[in-house]
Design a protein around this motif. Structure first.
Motif, PDB file in Angstrom:
ATOM      1  N   ASN A  46       0.825  -1.218   0.000  1.00 34.88           N
ATOM      2  CA  ASN A  46       0.000   0.000   0.000  1.00 34.88           C
ATOM      3  C   ASN A  46       0.852   1.258   0.000  1.00 34.88           C
ATOM      4  O   ASN A  46       0.526   2.226  -0.690  1.00 34.88           O
ATOM      5  N   ARG A  47       1.944   1.259   0.773  1.00 34.43           N
ATOM      6  CA  ARG A  47       2.832   2.430   0.769  1.00 34.43           C
ATOM      7  C   ARG A  47       3.455   2.631  -0.607  1.00 34.43           C
ATOM      8  O   ARG A  47       3.530   3.752  -1.106  1.00 34.43           O
ATOM      9  N   LYS A  50       0.742   3.783  -3.125  1.00 31.69           N
ATOM     10  CA  LYS A  50       0.289   5.145  -2.807  1.00 31.69           C
ATOM     11  C   LYS A  50       1.297   6.155  -3.333  1.00 31.69           C
ATOM     12  O   LYS A  50       0.919   7.147  -3.951  1.00 31.69           O
ATOM     13  N   ASN A  53       0.944   6.374  -7.063  1.00 35.81           N
ATOM     14  CA  ASN A  53      -0.269   7.077  -7.480  1.00 35.81           C
ATOM     15  C   ASN A  53      -0.200   8.570  -7.192  1.00 35.81           C
ATOM     16  O   ASN A  53      -0.919   9.344  -7.811  1.00 35.81           O
ATOM     17  N   GLU A  54       0.662   8.982  -6.257  1.00 31.41           N
ATOM     18  CA  GLU A  54       0.799  10.399  -5.948  1.00 31.41           C
ATOM     19  C   GLU A  54       1.743  11.117  -6.910  1.00 31.41           C
ATOM     20  O   GLU A  54       1.769  12.325  -6.952  1.00 31.41           O
TER      21      GLU A  54
END
Length: 148
Positions: A46-47, A50, A53-54
């Motif tokens: 997830n990190r 994320k 995606n940022e």
């Protein structure tokens, strides 16, 4: 660890956890330990996603539309983002990279006639990879030659 490695590890840990639950039940210490191990890998995944995606998405403008851009697991592992962006910029600009003269002429003709376009490049680390844009310009794929 790469995204693909994390996915494979998650799948392996899920299988192991399921097997432990079937063998020992949900309350066993080994099940709890395996569950915590899986949670940590899920958090890593997830990190990583994320952060991805940022990131700022890139907009490519050139001689033809790329459509949706995909990259195979192999090319994601073997090349850097800078390698891929550089190659896509060259590809969409009509620089077909390291293809022979026949393929260069074929790509130039494909621009006019709407056929598939194939370019070949080498990463900064010496990894050869291809970019293929489909005839209808709906999809562009980055891949290693052995993934074709």
């Amino acid at each position: 660890m790469s995204e693909n490695e994390l996915i494979l590890k998650i799948e392996r840990l899920r299988r192991e956890l399921n097997a432990l639950v079937l063998e020992m039940g949900t309350m066993a210490q080994a099940v709890l330990k395996k569950s915590m191990e899986l949670d940590e890998v899920l958090n890593q995944y997830n990190r990583l996603t994320k952060r991805r995606n940022e990131r700022v998405r890139h907009v490519f403008v050139g001689k033809f539309p790329l459509g949706k851009v995909f990259a195979t697991p192999g090319v994601m592992e073997a090349t850097t983002e800078a390698d891929r962006i550089s190659a896509l910029t060259r590809h969409i600009g009509g620089d077909w990279g390291e293809v022979d003269e026949f393929d260069k002429r074929s790509n130039d003709q494909a621009l006019a006639d709407g056929f598939r376009i194939l370019s070949a490049y080498t990463s900064a680390d010496g990894v050869k990879f291809w970019i293929i844009t489909e005839h209808d310009r709906s999809v562009t794929t980055l891949l290693l030659p052995e993934e074709y």
